[in-house]
Design a protein around this motif. Structure first.
Motif, PDB file in Angstrom:
ATOM      1  N   GLN A  90       4.292   0.805  58.515  1.00 31.22           N
ATOM      2  CA  GLN A  90       5.223  -0.325  58.548  1.00 31.22           C
ATOM      3  C   GLN A  90       5.441  -0.886  57.145  1.00 31.22           C
ATOM      4  OE1 GLN A  90       3.957  -3.502  61.149  1.00 31.22           O
ATOM      5  NE2 GLN A  90       5.872  -4.645  60.923  1.00 31.22           N
ATOM      6  N   LEU A  91       4.379  -0.904  56.350  1.00 32.33           N
ATOM      7  CA  LEU A  91       4.492  -1.373  54.967  1.00 32.33           C
ATOM      8  C   LEU A  91       5.413  -0.456  54.166  1.00 32.33           C
ATOM      9  CD1 LEU A  91       3.247  -3.523  52.970  1.00 32.33           C
ATOM     10  CD2 LEU A  91       1.647  -1.716  52.316  1.00 32.33           C
ATOM     11  N   LEU A  92       5.259   0.860  54.326  1.00 33.25           N
ATOM     12  CA  LEU A  92       6.133   1.800  53.623  1.00 33.25           C
ATOM     13  C   LEU A  92       7.591   1.617  54.040  1.00 33.25           C
ATOM     14  CD1 LEU A  92       3.998   5.081  53.729  1.00 33.25           C
ATOM     15  CD2 LEU A  92       4.477   3.667  51.719  1.00 33.25           C
ATOM     16  N   GLN A  93       7.830   1.324  55.320  1.00 33.43           N
ATOM     17  CA  GLN A  93       9.195   1.063  55.772  1.00 33.43           C
ATOM     18  C   GLN A  93       9.786  -0.143  55.052  1.00 33.43           C
ATOM     19  OE1 GLN A  93      11.389   2.580  57.984  1.00 33.43           O
ATOM     20  NE2 GLN A  93      12.874   0.973  57.500  1.00 33.43           N
ATOM     21  N   LYS A  94       8.986  -1.208  54.896  1.00 38.27           N
ATOM     22  CA  LYS A  94       9.484  -2.390  54.174  1.00 38.27           C
ATOM     23  C   LYS A  94       9.744  -2.050  52.717  1.00 38.27           C
ATOM     24  CE  LYS A  94      10.374  -5.196  56.062  1.00 38.27           C
ATOM     25  NZ  LYS A  94      11.474  -5.367  57.052  1.00 38.27           N
ATOM     26  N   PHE A  95       8.865  -1.258  52.112  1.00 41.98           N
ATOM     27  CA  PHE A  95       9.082  -0.840  50.716  1.00 41.98           C
ATOM     28  C   PHE A  95      10.394  -0.066  50.588  1.00 41.98           C
ATOM     29  CE2 PHE A  95       4.229  -0.592  49.674  1.00 41.98           C
ATOM     30  CZ  PHE A  95       4.186  -1.967  49.586  1.00 41.98           C
ATOM     31  N   ALA A  96      10.640   0.848  51.533  1.00 38.33           N
ATOM     32  CA  ALA A  96      11.871   1.638  51.491  1.00 38.33           C
ATOM     33  C   ALA A  96      13.093   0.734  51.581  1.00 38.33           C
ATOM     34  CB  ALA A  96      11.871   2.659  52.631  1.00 38.33           C
ATOM     35  N   GLU A  97      13.039  -0.252  52.442  1.00 38.65           N
ATOM     36  CA  GLU A  97      14.156  -1.187  52.569  1.00 38.65           C
ATOM     37  C   GLU A  97      14.387  -1.938  51.268  1.00 38.65           C
ATOM     38  OE1 GLU A  97      13.132  -3.630  55.891  1.00 38.65           O
ATOM     39  OE2 GLU A  97      13.105  -1.945  57.299  1.00 38.65           O
ATOM     40  N   ILE A  98      13.315  -2.340  50.611  1.00 38.05           N
ATOM     41  CA  ILE A  98      13.444  -3.078  49.350  1.00 38.05           C
ATOM     42  C   ILE A  98      14.092  -2.203  48.281  1.00 38.05           C
ATOM     43  CG2 ILE A  98      12.115  -4.140  47.471  1.00 38.05           C
ATOM     44  CD1 ILE A  98      10.090  -5.008  49.701  1.00 38.05           C
ATOM     45  N   VAL A  99      13.670  -0.930  48.202  1.00 38.07           N
ATOM     46  CA  VAL A  99      14.266  -0.008  47.225  1.00 38.07           C
ATOM     47  C   VAL A  99      15.772   0.094  47.437  1.00 38.07           C
ATOM     48  CG1 VAL A  99      14.373   2.401  46.484  1.00 38.07           C
ATOM     49  CG2 VAL A  99      12.155   1.342  46.877  1.00 38.07           C
ATOM     50  N   VAL A 100      16.190   0.283  48.681  1.00 42.13           N
ATOM     51  CA  VAL A 100      17.606   0.480  48.977  1.00 42.13           C
ATOM     52  C   VAL A 100      18.393  -0.808  48.783  1.00 42.13           C
ATOM     53  CG1 VAL A 100      19.251   1.056  50.818  1.00 42.13           C
ATOM     54  CG2 VAL A 100      17.174   2.415  50.510  1.00 42.13           C
ATOM     55  N   LEU A 101      17.857  -1.926  49.246  1.00 40.68           N
ATOM     56  CA  LEU A 101      18.562  -3.194  49.076  1.00 40.68           C
ATOM     57  C   LEU A 101      18.783  -3.496  47.598  1.00 40.68           C
ATOM     58  CD1 LEU A 101      16.759  -5.293  51.819  1.00 40.68           C
ATOM     59  CD2 LEU A 101      19.190  -4.683  51.787  1.00 40.68           C
ATOM     60  N   ARG A 102      17.766  -3.276  46.789  1.00 43.72           N
ATOM     61  CA  ARG A 102      17.930  -3.516  45.363  1.00 43.72           C
ATOM     62  C   ARG A 102      19.006  -2.611  44.773  1.00 43.72           C
ATOM     63  NH1 ARG A 102      13.303  -3.020  40.684  1.00 43.72           N
ATOM     64  NH2 ARG A 102      14.471  -4.069  39.051  1.00 43.72           N
ATOM     65  N   ALA A 103      18.963  -1.329  45.126  1.00 42.03           N
ATOM     66  CA  ALA A 103      19.945  -0.385  44.600  1.00 42.03           C
ATOM     67  C   ALA A 103      21.361  -0.802  44.985  1.00 42.03           C
ATOM     68  CB  ALA A 103      19.645   1.020  45.112  1.00 42.03           C
ATOM     69  N   LEU A 104      21.545  -1.242  46.213  1.00 39.98           N
ATOM     70  CA  LEU A 104      22.872  -1.631  46.673  1.00 39.98           C
ATOM     71  C   LEU A 104      23.344  -2.929  46.027  1.00 39.98           C
ATOM     72  CD1 LEU A 104      22.551  -0.693  50.447  1.00 39.98           C
ATOM     73  CD2 LEU A 104      23.985   0.424  48.724  1.00 39.98           C
ATOM     74  N   LEU A 105      22.450  -3.873  45.872  1.00 39.05           N
ATOM     75  CA  LEU A 105      22.824  -5.148  45.263  1.00 39.05           C
ATOM     76  C   LEU A 105      23.128  -4.996  43.777  1.00 39.05           C
ATOM     77  CD1 LEU A 105      20.294  -7.492  47.078  1.00 39.05           C
ATOM     78  CD2 LEU A 105      22.773  -7.432  47.397  1.00 39.05           C
ATOM     79  N   GLU A 106      22.546  -3.978  43.134  1.00 39.52           N
ATOM     80  CA  GLU A 106      22.797  -3.733  41.713  1.00 39.52           C
ATOM     81  C   GLU A 106      23.922  -2.723  41.473  1.00 39.52           C
ATOM     82  OE1 GLU A 106      18.746  -4.654  39.284  1.00 39.52           O
ATOM     83  OE2 GLU A 106      18.864  -2.663  40.187  1.00 39.52           O
ATOM     84  N   ALA A 107      24.459  -2.135  42.532  1.00 44.28           N
ATOM     85  CA  ALA A 107      25.500  -1.117  42.381  1.00 44.28           C
ATOM     86  C   ALA A 107      26.798  -1.743  41.854  1.00 44.28           C
ATOM     87  CB  ALA A 107      25.751  -0.420  43.716  1.00 44.28           C
ATOM     88  N   SER A 108      27.682  -0.903  41.334  1.00 45.10           N
ATOM     89  CA  SER A 108      28.929  -1.364  40.698  1.00 45.10           C
ATOM     90  C   SER A 108      30.032  -1.546  41.745  1.00 45.10           C
ATOM     91  CB  SER A 108      29.367  -0.359  39.626  1.00 45.10           C
ATOM     92  OG  SER A 108      28.368  -0.207  38.642  1.00 45.10           O
ATOM     93  N   TRP A 109      29.842  -2.528  42.614  1.00 49.18           N
ATOM     94  CA  TRP A 109      30.833  -2.799  43.659  1.00 49.18           C
ATOM     95  C   TRP A 109      32.097  -3.422  43.067  1.00 49.18           C
ATOM     96  CZ3 TRP A 109      30.153  -1.044  48.490  1.00 49.18           C
ATOM     97  CH2 TRP A 109      28.855  -0.727  48.896  1.00 49.18           C
ATOM     98  N   PRO A 110      33.238  -3.191  43.705  1.00 47.16           N
ATOM     99  CA  PRO A 110      34.459  -3.892  43.272  1.00 47.16           C
ATOM    100  C   PRO A 110      34.300  -5.403  43.396  1.00 47.16           C
ATOM    101  CG  PRO A 110      34.988  -2.076  44.770  1.00 47.16           C
ATOM    102  CD  PRO A 110      33.496  -2.234  44.799  1.00 47.16           C
ATOM    103  N   ALA A 111      35.091  -6.119  42.615  1.00 47.24           N
ATOM    104  CA  ALA A 111      35.044  -7.578  42.654  1.00 47.24           C
ATOM    105  C   ALA A 111      35.321  -8.080  44.071  1.00 47.24           C
ATOM    106  CB  ALA A 111      36.066  -8.158  41.673  1.00 47.24           C
ATOM    107  N   GLY A 112      34.613  -9.124  44.443  1.00 48.46           N
ATOM    108  CA  GLY A 112      34.827  -9.733  45.751  1.00 48.46           C
ATOM    109  C   GLY A 112      33.972  -9.185  46.864  1.00 48.46           C
ATOM    110  N   ALA A 113      33.083  -8.243  46.565  1.00 50.12           N
ATOM    111  CA  ALA A 113      32.214  -7.685  47.603  1.00 50.12           C
ATOM    112  C   ALA A 113      31.320  -8.773  48.190  1.00 50.12           C
ATOM    113  CB  ALA A 113      31.373  -6.550  47.033  1.00 50.12           C
ATOM    114  N   GLN A 114      31.235  -8.822  49.511  1.00 45.71           N
ATOM    115  CA  GLN A 114      30.408  -9.792  50.217  1.00 45.71           C
ATOM    116  C   GLN A 114      29.269  -9.068  50.918  1.00 45.71           C
ATOM    117  OE1 GLN A 114      31.021 -13.216  50.130  1.00 45.71           O
ATOM    118  NE2 GLN A 114      32.600 -12.627  48.623  1.00 45.71           N
ATOM    119  N   PHE A 115      28.040  -9.561  50.718  1.00 43.32           N
ATOM    120  CA  PHE A 115      26.844  -8.905  51.238  1.00 43.32           C
ATOM    121  C   PHE A 115      26.249  -9.709  52.391  1.00 43.32           C
ATOM    122  CE2 PHE A 115      27.323  -7.777  46.809  1.00 43.32           C
ATOM    123  CZ  PHE A 115      27.118  -6.409  46.810  1.00 43.32           C
TER     124      PHE A 115
END
Length: 338
Positions: A90-115
């Motif tokens: 379960q801990l590894l699952q949370k770690f995986a989610e954190i990795v992906v969430l960070r990557a997505l929040l730091e990605a080069s989304w077009p202006a106006g993207a809502q999360f």
């Protein structure tokens, strides 16, 4: 979106680390060693930095993730090894989610993207990991991290392996040989992940929707690739083994699957065994000459945008050269330990 430097998040990092310590109190918990005040480990620093980045980009998310880490049950392995393994998974699952969430929040989304983190699907009520809404479309992401402990043990001990369903695998099941045990495919796990993502993505929005399932795996990437892309039975092929009344189940709401070879990085880091093949525990570093993550596109699915391929350090699976990235029907292991 603007970049975030370490000074911007240093204050947030301290708040989140203190939140974790206060939440677990004096109990021995999963991360008390890594986040001990005054001697935070390298892994602990990487985790808190990732959480602070999430908090900075989407206020409230870092705090929520800390609370979920606190709520991840810890049982000493000496008292109950089964419960310990379940908690660590379960801990590894949370770690995986954190990795992906960070990557997505730091990605080069077009202006106006809502999360939106874990928004409810108005049709099913199920919650994907993240929704990113643009003016013309919505991107949906689901993150899965399978339990591979027993599978890894079998893989390391058995002389034969069947990574994908085939006539040969059927023959071996029908005529088992106890002197040469077989490691069987984990394709039902991938099927379950696809079903879950389909339920969370289908009917989510009236806008065009791009649905992406992200699956973490270890270095044996041919295993999920075989389950998805093996021409005679892969779940993302026209001959998928998953059928209803002889008709392939298409998973129409899932445009494709990103397979991440990051599980070993998280596993090793949590146990202070190094950082495996990527220098960043909670960042998807782009390693020159390293093994990439891959994108497996569904039949009829949308192409994944180049900026998202870059954010996940992924390439189309058909462009991956190493033999570890090709679907396999049968493997014979040699020089196994006695």
């Amino acid at each position: 979106m603007k970049s975030v430097d370490n000074q911007d998040i240093s204050g947030i990092s301290e708040v989140l680390a203190d939140r974790y310590r206060a939440g677990v109190g004096g109990r021995i918990h999963w991360l008390t060693y890594h986040l001990h005040k005054g001697r935070v480990t390298e892994f602990g620093e990487a985790l808190i930095c990732a959480l602070a980045t999430c908090e900075n980009r989407l206020p409230g998310l870092g705090k929520r993730l800390v609370d979920e880490l606190i709520d991840t049950a810890y049982t000493p392995s000496a008292q109950d090894p089964v419960a310990w393994r379940a908690g660590f998974q379960q801990l590894l699952q949370k770690f995986a989610e954190i990795v992906v969430l960070r990557a997505l929040l730091e990605a080069s989304w077009p202006a106006g993207a809502q999360f939106r983190h874990e928004p409810a699907n108005p049709t099913s009520g199920r919650r994907p990991e993240l929704a990113v809404e643009l003016e013309e479309r919505v991107y949906l992401f689901e993150v899965k991290c399978p339990s591979l402990v027993d599978h890894q043990t079998a893989r390391g001990a058995n002389p034969r392996q069947i990574p994908a369903r085939s006539a040969l695998g059927d023959a071996l099941r029908a005529n088992p040989d106890s002197s040469e045990p077989v490691t069987w495919p984990r394709d039902n796990v991938l099927k379950d992940f696809l079903e879950s993502a389909e339920d969370k993505f289908s009917g989510f929005s009236a806008k065009d929707t791009v649905g992406v399932l992200v699956v973490f795996w270890d270095a044996y990437m041919y295993e999920p690739i075989s389950a998805l892309n093996y021409p005679r039975s892969g779940l993302l092929t026209k001959h998928s083994f998953h059928q209803v009344n002889g008709v392939r189940v298409p998973f129409d709401a899932v445009d494709g699957v990103i397979i991440m070879n990051h599980l070993a990085v998280l596993h090793a880091g949590a146990q202070e065994q190094g950082n495996a093949h990527r220098p960043g525990y909670f960042r998807i570093d782009h390693v020159d000459g390293g093994l990439p993550n891959v994108w497996c596109q569904n039949i009829g699915g949308a192409q994944l945008d180049p900026f998202l391929m870059e954010a996940f350090d992924a390439i189309p699976v058909e462009d991956a050269g190493p033999v570890e990235y090709r679907p396999h029907e049968f493997i014979v292991w040699i020089n196994l330990p006695d």
